[in-house]
Write an enzyme that holds these catalytic residues in place. Structure first.
Site, mmCIF file in Angstrom:
data_model
loop_
_atom_site.group_PDB
_atom_site.id
_atom_site.type_symbol
_atom_site.label_atom_id
_atom_site.label_comp_id
_atom_site.label_asym_id
_atom_site.label_seq_id
_atom_site.Cartn_x
_atom_site.Cartn_y
_atom_site.Cartn_z
ATOM 1 N N GLY A 78 0.896 -1.192 0.287
ATOM 2 C CA GLY A 78 0.027 -0.034 0.069
ATOM 3 C C GLY A 78 0.617 1.262 -0.021
ATOM 4 N N SER A 79 0.186 2.189 0.651
ATOM 5 C CA SER A 79 1.061 3.578 0.458
ATOM 6 C C SER A 79 2.208 3.722 1.218
ATOM 7 C CB SER A 79 0.192 4.616 1.197
ATOM 8 O OG SER A 79 -1.181 4.772 -0.030
#
Length: 489
Positions: free
Chosen positions: A217-218
Site C-alpha cells: 500500500g501507501s
C-alpha cells in the site's frame, strides 16, 4: 580339502566378509544419518534425557525444561509461549522443531561440535551433558507492547534497531503456545492438530512478520519518493511535481484518483503527508520500471536469502509493464512485502540511508557461559544517499507532525517520529477488507534513532470505513517505539 568342503568354506568366508562390510557401512558411512533418524528411539531417549539449553531475552530465559514420566525424561517449556513463538518456534518430542529451536539445536541440545571437549570432560567426570544458550537481540518490553497492541487482531509487527540491524520485536497474531505440543502424548497430538492450517483457517503457525507478504500500500510511497529523489525526477521535497488529478495511467484508459487532499501539482512533501496516489504513480512512471527495481532492491526487495537466522520470505518488486509499474509505485501493483521488509525501509531512512542486515541472535554461549559466537552488525547496502535519507526523514516527520498528516496517532512526547500510513487493497477488485499498514522510526534529542517499526493489521472484524493505517496500525507502532525508548532510560 575336498571340493564340497572347499565350496562351503569359500561361501562362509564370503558371508563373513559381507557381514564385515555391512557392519562398517552402518558404523561409519551411515552413522550420522542413523543417529539423526527420527525413528531411532534410542537416540531420542538420549536426546531428551537432560534439560535443553535456553533462549535468552534481556538476560532472562524465556524457555525452560520440565521433567516428565515417560521414556523421554524432559520436555520444553516456554514463558508466555504464544508471545514468543514467532521468535523461538517450537521444539516437540513428537513433531520436531522449527525456527531458532531448530536452527540453533546443536547449541541448545549440547551436541554442537564446539562443545565436544566439554562434553568429553563431563562424560569422564560423570557430569550430565548440558545445552548452551542462545542470546537474542529482542527487547522484552517492545515484544510485549507489540503483542498486546495486536491483541485479537490478525497481523504482525517487526521492529529493528537501525544502526545495527538488531531485531527488537517480532510478533505474529494469532499465535500458538508451543508448550501445548512439546511432549509426545495424545493430548500433545490433539493440540498440534488444532493449530494446523487445515483445521484453523487463521493459520496460527504462520509467522506473518517473516513469512507472509502483503501489498505494501501507501507505505511503499517512501521507496518511490526515494527513487524519484535519487534519479533526479524532483530536485527537492517542496518542488511542485506537475501532476494532474486524476492521473491517466500510461497505456491505459483508466484514470487514477485520490481519496483526499488537493493533489494536483502537489509537492513531494505534501503528497506523502496526505498520501496522493496520483503523484507517486506518476513518479514511478517517470523513473521507469528498471530504476524502480534497482531502488527497491537497495532496500532489500527481491532478496531470496535474507536469514535472520530464520529465513524471511522474498519481498518482490517485479518487472512490469508501464501501467503496472505506476501502480507498483503506490504499493498496489504486483509488488509485495513482509513486515520485516518494510521495517527495513524505515530503518534505512532513519540510519541516513545505510541498510543494516536484520538479525535476532546476538550470541551463542556454552553451558559455562563462555561465548562461542557473536554476531557482528553487517551493512547490506547504501539504500539511498545521506542527502536523500534526510529529505525522506523530513517528509515522514511531516506525516506525523502536521495536522493534515495521516500519522498523527504515532506521536510521542519529546521524541521525533517519522512515519507513513498505508491502507492496502485486498482481494479481487478490493472485495476483501483492506490491510492497515504503518511504518515509522523514532529519533531522540541527540539525533540517534533507537528503533524503526512496521505494523500490518488484517482486521476482519473492523468496519471497512474504520480500517486505516493511521488508525489501526499507528498506535501499535507508537507503543512499540515508546517501549524501546523507555527501556533504555
Amino acid at each position: 580339502m575336498n571340493k564340497p568342503l572347499r565350496r562351503i568354506a569359500i561361501f562362509c568366508g564370503l558371508l563373513v566378509l559381507t557381514l564385515l562390510l555391512r557392519d562398517n557401512w552402518l558404523q561409519y558411512v551411515k552413522a550420522d544419518s542413523l543417529a539423526s533418524d527420527t525413528k531411532n528411539r534410542r537416540v531420542n531417549i538420549t536426546r531428551y534425557a537432560t534439560p535443553r539449553g535456553n533462549i535468552i531475552v534481556d538476560g532472562k530465559a524465556i524457555t525452560g525444561s520440565v521433567e516428565t514420566s515417560g521414556d523421554y525424561k524432559f520436555k520444553r517449556t516456554w514463558s508466555n509461549g504464544a508471545m514468543w513463538a514467532p521468535v523461538t518456534g517450537y521444539s516437540s518430542q513428537a513433531f520436531g522443531a522449527n525456527q531458532l529451536e531448530k536452527l540453533e539445536d546443536g547449541i541448545l541440545s549440547g551436541n554442537d561440535d564446539r562443545l565436544f571437549f566439554r562434553n568429553t570432560l563431563d562424560m569422564i567426570t560423570g557430569k550430565e551433558k548440558e545445552g548452551g544458550s542462545v542470546v537474542t537481540t529482542l527487547n522484552a518490553a517492545a515484544q510485549k507492547a507489540a503483542y498486546q497492541g495486536l491483541g485479537s487482531k490478525k497481523g504482525a509487527v517487526a521492529a529493528i534497531e537501525p544502526s545495527t540491524g538488531k531485531i527488537l520485536a517480532l510478533v505474529s497474531t494469532p499465535s500458538y503456545d508451543p508448550s501445548k505440543f512439546a511432549g509426545s502424548s495424545d493430548a500433545d497430538a490433539e493440540a498440534w492438530n488444532k493449530v494446523q492450517k487445515k483445521n484453523d483457517a487463521d493459520d496460527p503457525m504462520l509467522n506473518r512478520a517473516l513469512r507472509e507478504t502483503y501489498p505494501p500500500g501507501s507505505t511503499f510511497k517512501v521507496v518511490t519518493a526515494a527513487a524519484a529523489l535519487e534519479n533526479g525526477e524532483v530536485s527537492g521535497v517542496d518542488e511542485k511535481t506537475q501532476t494532474p488529478d486524476p492521473f491517466p495511467l500510461p497505456q491505459s484508459t483508466s484514470k487514477l484518483t485520490n481519496e483526499h487532499g488537493d493533489c494536483e501539482n502537489a509537492t513531494l512533501r505534501y503528497a506523502l503527508m496526505v498520501s496522493c496516489n496520483t503523484v507517486f504513480a506518476k513518479m514511478a512512471d517517470n523513473v521507469g520500471n528498471e530504476k524502480m527495481i534497482a531502488q527497491a532492491e537497495k532496500f532489500g526487495f527481491n532478496e531470496t536469502e535474507l536469514d535472520t537466522p530464520v529465513r524471511a520470505a522474498k519481498s518482490t518488486f517485479p518487472e512490469d509493464n508501464r501501467p503496472q509499474n505506476a501502480l507498483d509505485g503506490i504499493g498496489q501493483g504486483s509488488n509485495a512485502a513482509t513486515p520485516l521488509q518494510m521495517a527495513m525501509v524505515a530503518s534505512a531512512v532513519a540510519n541516513d540511508g545505510k541498510l543494516m542486515k536484520p538479525y535476532m541472535v546476538d550470541q551463542l554461549k556454552a553451558p559455562n557461559l563462555d561465548t562461542l559466537e557473536t554476531t557482528e552488525p553487517q551493512q547490506l547496502s547504501q539504500a539511498v544517499s545521506s542527502k536523500t535519507a534526510q529529505a525522506l526523514q523530513e517528509m515522514m516527520e511531516t506525516v506525523v507532525n502536521d495536522p493534515q498528516g495521516t500519522g498523527g496517532k504515532a506521536k510521542i512526547d519529546g521524541v521525533t517520529v517519522g512515519g507513513k500510513t498505508g491502507t492496502a487493497q485486498h482481494g479481487f477488485k478490493n472485495s476483501e477488507k483492506p490491510y492497515a499498514w504503518f511504518i515509522s522510526y523514532a529519533k531522540l534529542s541527540d539525533g540517534s534513532a533507537p528503533v524503526a517499526v512496521a505494523v500490518v493489521v488484517e482486521d476482519g472484524a473492523a468496519d471497512r470505513g474504520d480500517i486505516t493505517g493511521g488508525g489501526l496500525a499507528g498506535p501499535i507502532a507508537r507503543d512499540v517505539m515508546k517501549a524501546v525508548i523507555d527501556s533504555k532510560k
